[in-house]
Design a protein around this motif. Structure first.
Motif, PDB file in Angstrom:
ATOM      1  N   PHE A   1       3.319   6.004  -2.732  1.00  0.00           N
ATOM      2  CA  PHE A   1       4.385   6.639  -3.266  1.00  0.00           C
ATOM      3  C   PHE A   1       4.170   6.912  -4.797  1.00  0.00           C
ATOM      4  O   PHE A   1       4.544   8.023  -5.378  1.00  0.00           O
ATOM      5  CB  PHE A   1       5.771   6.011  -3.063  1.00  0.00           C
ATOM      6  CG  PHE A   1       6.549   6.470  -1.854  1.00  0.00           C
ATOM      7  CD1 PHE A   1       7.508   7.115  -1.829  1.00  0.00           C
ATOM      8  CD2 PHE A   1       5.820   6.218  -0.183  1.00  0.00           C
ATOM      9  CE1 PHE A   1       8.506   7.417  -0.439  1.00  0.00           C
ATOM     10  CE2 PHE A   1       6.351   6.441   0.684  1.00  0.00           C
ATOM     11  CZ  PHE A   1       7.598   6.981   0.563  1.00  0.00           C
ATOM     12  N   GLU A   2       3.590   5.853  -5.579  1.00  0.00           N
ATOM     13  CA  GLU A   2       3.429   6.080  -7.009  1.00  0.00           C
ATOM     14  C   GLU A   2       2.251   7.269  -7.390  1.00  0.00           C
ATOM     15  O   GLU A   2       2.512   7.830  -8.119  1.00  0.00           O
ATOM     16  CB  GLU A   2       2.902   4.780  -7.686  1.00  0.00           C
ATOM     17  CG  GLU A   2       2.963   4.810  -9.010  1.00  0.00           C
ATOM     18  CD  GLU A   2       2.686   3.439  -9.418  1.00  0.00           C
ATOM     19  OE1 GLU A   2       1.961   3.434 -10.666  1.00  0.00           O
ATOM     20  OE2 GLU A   2       3.081   2.413  -9.165  1.00  0.00           O
ATOM     21  N   ARG A   3       1.175   7.194  -6.590  1.00  0.00           N
ATOM     22  CA  ARG A   3       0.168   8.099  -6.620  1.00  0.00           C
ATOM     23  C   ARG A   3       0.843   9.773  -6.590  1.00  0.00           C
ATOM     24  O   ARG A   3       0.235  10.401  -7.203  1.00  0.00           O
ATOM     25  CB  ARG A   3      -0.790   7.925  -5.766  1.00  0.00           C
ATOM     26  CG  ARG A   3      -1.921   6.944  -6.224  1.00  0.00           C
ATOM     27  CD  ARG A   3      -3.100   6.969  -5.338  1.00  0.00           C
ATOM     28  NE  ARG A   3      -2.984   6.943  -3.920  1.00  0.00           N
ATOM     29  CZ  ARG A   3      -2.891   6.017  -3.185  1.00  0.00           C
ATOM     30  NH1 ARG A   3      -2.629   4.768  -3.566  1.00  0.00           N
ATOM     31  NH2 ARG A   3      -2.619   6.157  -1.752  1.00  0.00           N
TER      32      ARG A   3
ATOM     33  N   ALA B   1       3.261  17.352   2.477  1.00  0.00           N
ATOM     34  CA  ALA B   1       2.658  17.885   1.267  1.00  0.00           C
ATOM     35  C   ALA B   1       1.646  17.274   0.628  1.00  0.00           C
ATOM     36  O   ALA B   1       0.797  17.759   0.160  1.00  0.00           O
ATOM     37  CB  ALA B   1       3.686  18.443   0.260  1.00  0.00           C
ATOM     38  N   THR B   2       1.627  16.021   0.955  1.00  0.00           N
ATOM     39  CA  THR B   2       0.467  15.112   0.374  1.00  0.00           C
ATOM     40  C   THR B   2      -0.712  15.258   1.041  1.00  0.00           C
ATOM     41  O   THR B   2      -1.877  15.008   0.458  1.00  0.00           O
ATOM     42  CB  THR B   2       0.811  13.746   0.504  1.00  0.00           C
ATOM     43  OG1 THR B   2       0.699  13.237   1.780  1.00  0.00           O
ATOM     44  CG2 THR B   2       2.110  13.279  -0.146  1.00  0.00           C
TER      45      THR B   2
ATOM     46  N   ALA C   1       0.837  -1.341  -0.157  1.00  0.00           N
ATOM     47  CA  ALA C   1      -0.090  -0.030   0.050  1.00  0.00           C
ATOM     48  C   ALA C   1       0.982   1.365  -0.098  1.00  0.00           C
ATOM     49  O   ALA C   1       0.553   2.333  -0.700  1.00  0.00           O
ATOM     50  CB  ALA C   1      -0.993   0.078   1.173  1.00  0.00           C
ATOM     51  N   THR C   2       1.922   1.384   0.710  1.00  0.00           N
ATOM     52  CA  THR C   2       3.009   2.203   0.535  1.00  0.00           C
ATOM     53  C   THR C   2       3.402   2.575  -0.585  1.00  0.00           C
ATOM     54  O   THR C   2       3.975   3.820  -0.914  1.00  0.00           O
ATOM     55  CB  THR C   2       3.975   2.109   1.880  1.00  0.00           C
ATOM     56  OG1 THR C   2       3.362   1.935   3.035  1.00  0.00           O
ATOM     57  CG2 THR C   2       4.730   3.522   2.056  1.00  0.00           C
TER      58      THR C   2
ATOM     59  N   TRP D   1       9.975   5.619  -4.208  1.00  0.00           N
ATOM     60  CA  TRP D   1       9.939   4.560  -3.424  1.00  0.00           C
ATOM     61  C   TRP D   1      11.475   3.919  -3.101  1.00  0.00           C
ATOM     62  O   TRP D   1      11.712   3.725  -1.641  1.00  0.00           O
ATOM     63  CB  TRP D   1       9.083   3.056  -3.911  1.00  0.00           C
ATOM     64  CG  TRP D   1       9.129   2.098  -2.866  1.00  0.00           C
ATOM     65  CD1 TRP D   1       9.691   0.934  -3.320  1.00  0.00           C
ATOM     66  CD2 TRP D   1       8.736   1.865  -1.515  1.00  0.00           C
ATOM     67  NE1 TRP D   1       9.651   0.003  -2.406  1.00  0.00           N
ATOM     68  CE2 TRP D   1       8.975   0.651  -1.354  1.00  0.00           C
ATOM     69  CE3 TRP D   1       7.805   2.716  -0.686  1.00  0.00           C
ATOM     70  CZ2 TRP D   1       8.686   0.030   0.088  1.00  0.00           C
ATOM     71  CZ3 TRP D   1       7.511   2.121   0.346  1.00  0.00           C
ATOM     72  CH2 TRP D   1       7.635   0.748   0.946  1.00  0.00           C
ATOM     73  N   LEU D   2      12.204   3.579  -3.982  1.00  0.00           N
ATOM     74  CA  LEU D   2      13.492   3.021  -3.564  1.00  0.00           C
ATOM     75  C   LEU D   2      14.423   3.942  -3.057  1.00  0.00           C
ATOM     76  O   LEU D   2      15.087   3.740  -2.112  1.00  0.00           O
ATOM     77  CB  LEU D   2      14.168   2.614  -5.002  1.00  0.00           C
ATOM     78  CG  LEU D   2      13.527   1.274  -5.558  1.00  0.00           C
ATOM     79  CD1 LEU D   2      14.046   1.011  -7.086  1.00  0.00           C
ATOM     80  CD2 LEU D   2      13.467   0.203  -4.652  1.00  0.00           C
TER      81      LEU D   2
END
Length: 71
Positions: free
Chosen positions: A29-31, A51-52, A24-25, A36-37
């Motif tokens: 991150f993609e959204r 900020a999200t 899910a995380t 992620w890496l």
């Protein structure tokens, strides 16, 4: 402050389990066009998560501030 994968694994959740799910995380991150890496390797600045505006991201930042670097 840098939020790390250690914080991700130790954040209290609404279930009996501790930590957030990687799957899910990664989707989160993609959204939000976050790397992620890079997060797994080096953490992420708390500002990028706040900020999200996402409630779970804000809780993760809060948790990271509470425990600091000394997990």
């Amino acid at each position: 402050m840098r939020v790390t994968v250690t914080h991700l694994h130790s954040v209290p959740t609404w279930t009996a389990r501790q930590g957030y799910c990687h799957r899910a995380t990664r989707a989160f991150f993609e959204r939000h066009n976050l790397d992620w890496l890079e997060f797994v390797r080096n953490g992420i600045d708390e500002e990028a998560l706040t900020a999200t505006g996402d409630a779970l991201a804000l809780r993760l930042v809060e948790h990271a501030r509470e425990v600091g670097d000394g997990q």
